[in-house]
Design a protein around this motif. Structure first.
Motif, short mmCIF file in Angstrom:
data_model
loop_
_atom_site.label_atom_id
_atom_site.label_comp_id
_atom_site.label_asym_id
_atom_site.label_seq_id
_atom_site.Cartn_x
_atom_site.Cartn_y
_atom_site.Cartn_z
N THR A 66 0.97 -1.09 0.00
CA THR A 66 -0.07 0.02 0.10
C THR A 66 0.91 1.21 -0.15
O THR A 66 0.55 2.36 -0.83
CB THR A 66 -0.89 0.03 1.21
N ALA A 67 2.03 1.12 0.61
CA ALA A 67 2.85 2.55 0.82
C ALA A 67 3.48 2.77 -0.64
O ALA A 67 3.46 3.77 -0.91
CB ALA A 67 4.04 2.36 1.78
N LEU A 68 3.97 1.68 -1.21
CA LEU A 68 4.37 1.89 -2.69
C LEU A 68 3.50 2.30 -3.74
O LEU A 68 3.61 3.04 -4.40
CB LEU A 68 5.26 0.52 -2.85
N ALA A 69 2.22 1.59 -3.47
CA ALA A 69 1.11 2.14 -4.42
C ALA A 69 0.70 3.74 -3.94
O ALA A 69 0.41 4.26 -5.24
CB ALA A 69 -0.19 1.32 -4.29
N LEU A 70 0.60 4.11 -2.90
CA LEU A 70 0.51 5.23 -2.52
C LEU A 70 1.50 6.39 -3.14
O LEU A 70 1.20 7.46 -3.87
CB LEU A 70 0.36 5.41 -1.02
N ALA A 71 2.90 5.85 -2.89
CA ALA A 71 4.02 6.76 -3.58
C ALA A 71 3.67 6.95 -5.26
O ALA A 71 4.03 7.88 -5.67
CB ALA A 71 5.40 6.07 -3.29
N ASP A 72 3.29 5.73 -5.94
CA ASP A 72 3.21 5.78 -7.05
C ASP A 72 1.97 6.75 -7.49
O ASP A 72 2.13 7.47 -8.48
CB ASP A 72 2.77 4.36 -7.64
N ALA A 73 0.97 6.72 -6.83
CA ALA A 73 -0.22 7.40 -6.87
C ALA A 73 0.20 9.07 -7.05
O ALA A 73 -0.43 10.00 -7.90
CB ALA A 73 -1.33 6.94 -6.12
N ILE A 74 0.94 9.27 -5.90
CA ILE A 74 1.36 10.59 -5.75
C ILE A 74 2.24 11.04 -6.93
O ILE A 74 1.74 12.06 -7.64
CB ILE A 74 2.32 10.75 -4.43
N HIS A 75 3.07 10.26 -7.52
CA HIS A 75 3.96 10.84 -8.57
C HIS A 75 2.89 10.81 -9.86
O HIS A 75 3.05 11.72 -10.65
CB HIS A 75 4.96 9.65 -8.92
N ARG A 76 2.03 10.03 -10.01
CA ARG A 76 1.04 9.97 -11.09
C ARG A 76 0.22 11.28 -11.17
O ARG A 76 0.32 12.00 -11.98
CB ARG A 76 0.13 8.68 -11.33
N ALA A 77 -0.43 11.63 -9.79
CA ALA A 77 -1.05 12.70 -9.80
C ALA A 77 -0.51 14.13 -10.09
O ALA A 77 -0.84 14.94 -10.75
CB ALA A 77 -1.74 12.90 -8.12
N ILE A 78 0.70 14.06 -9.63
CA ILE A 78 1.70 15.40 -9.83
C ILE A 78 1.87 15.29 -11.03
O ILE A 78 1.88 16.37 -11.87
CB ILE A 78 2.97 15.41 -8.95
N ALA A 79 2.33 14.32 -11.97
CA ALA A 79 2.67 14.20 -13.39
C ALA A 79 1.60 14.70 -14.23
O ALA A 79 1.66 15.06 -15.44
CB ALA A 79 3.34 12.98 -13.77
N SER A 80 0.48 14.30 -13.65
CA SER A 80 -0.69 14.61 -14.64
C SER A 80 -1.18 16.34 -14.47
O SER A 80 -1.93 16.49 -15.61
CB SER A 80 -2.07 13.68 -14.47
N ALA A 81 -0.79 16.93 -13.33
CA ALA A 81 -1.06 18.37 -13.56
C ALA A 81 -0.16 19.20 -14.25
O ALA A 81 1.01 18.65 -14.47
CB ALA A 81 -1.19 18.56 -11.94
N PRO A 82 -0.32 20.49 -14.24
CA PRO A 82 0.36 21.25 -14.92
C PRO A 82 1.62 21.44 -14.19
O PRO A 82 1.31 21.75 -12.85
CB PRO A 82 -0.04 22.57 -15.28
N PRO A 83 2.95 21.65 -14.64
CA PRO A 83 4.02 21.65 -14.11
C PRO A 83 3.81 22.86 -13.09
O PRO A 83 3.59 23.98 -13.32
CB PRO A 83 5.22 21.77 -14.79
N GLY A 84 4.16 22.79 -11.68
CA GLY A 84 4.35 23.97 -10.73
C GLY A 84 2.82 24.25 -10.01
O GLY A 84 2.69 25.13 -9.24
N LEU A 85 1.91 23.56 -10.43
CA LEU A 85 0.41 23.88 -10.28
C LEU A 85 0.35 23.91 -8.62
O LEU A 85 -0.37 24.68 -7.92
CB LEU A 85 -0.53 22.89 -10.93
N ALA A 86 0.99 22.86 -8.19
CA ALA A 86 0.71 22.46 -6.61
C ALA A 86 2.02 23.08 -5.78
O ALA A 86 2.11 22.65 -4.72
CB ALA A 86 0.45 21.44 -6.10
N SER A 87 2.82 23.75 -6.56
CA SER A 87 4.34 24.21 -5.77
C SER A 87 4.04 25.38 -4.93
O SER A 87 2.94 26.15 -4.86
CB SER A 87 5.29 24.58 -6.96
N LYS A 88 4.93 25.35 -3.93
CA LYS A 88 4.79 26.52 -2.81
C LYS A 88 5.02 27.77 -3.71
O LYS A 88 4.88 28.98 -2.93
CB LYS A 88 5.76 26.33 -1.85
N HIS A 89 5.59 27.77 -4.97
CA HIS A 89 6.05 28.96 -5.80
C HIS A 89 4.94 29.24 -6.54
O HIS A 89 4.98 29.88 -7.93
CB HIS A 89 7.07 29.04 -6.48
N GLN A 90 3.81 28.90 -6.45
CA GLN A 90 2.46 28.99 -7.47
C GLN A 90 2.26 30.32 -7.66
O GLN A 90 1.74 31.17 -7.07
CB GLN A 90 1.44 27.79 -7.06
#
Length: 90
Positions: A66-90
């Motif tokens: 589950t921990a590895l699946a969660l890490a993968d899901a986090i990577h997929r979610a970030i990769a599917s959004a525009p770069p920097g959308l959730a960055s602290k520098h938005q």
């Protein structure tokens, strides 16, 4: 077998604990005996703000899979959004 290896990182975000939302400042990840999960060992993730005391903590006890699946899901979610959308520098 306990590894006693702990990864600790500074985080910039929020968590919701027993008394409501709090600013999260650190996360700890380790493999050890769980408190509640029904397994011999789990991947434990604590997100907390030590300055606010024990109520400012969110804890997860996950199986390795589950921990590895969660890490993968986090990577997929970030990769599917525009770069920097959730960055602290938005």
């Amino acid at each position: 077998m306990c590894t006693y290896l702990t990864e600790k990182i500074a985080v910039d975000g929020s968590g919701k604990g027993a008394t409501g939302w709090f600013g999260a400042s650190e996360a700890t990840v380790y493999v050890d005996h769980p408190v509640h999960a029904q397994y011999g060992h789990t991947v434990n993730i604590d997100v907390l703000n030590p300055a606010l005391g024990p109520s400012a903590r969110v804890a997860l006890e996950l199986t390795e899979e589950t921990a590895l699946a969660l890490a993968d899901a986090i990577h997929r979610a970030i990769a599917s959004a525009p770069p920097g959308l959730a960055s602290k520098h938005q």
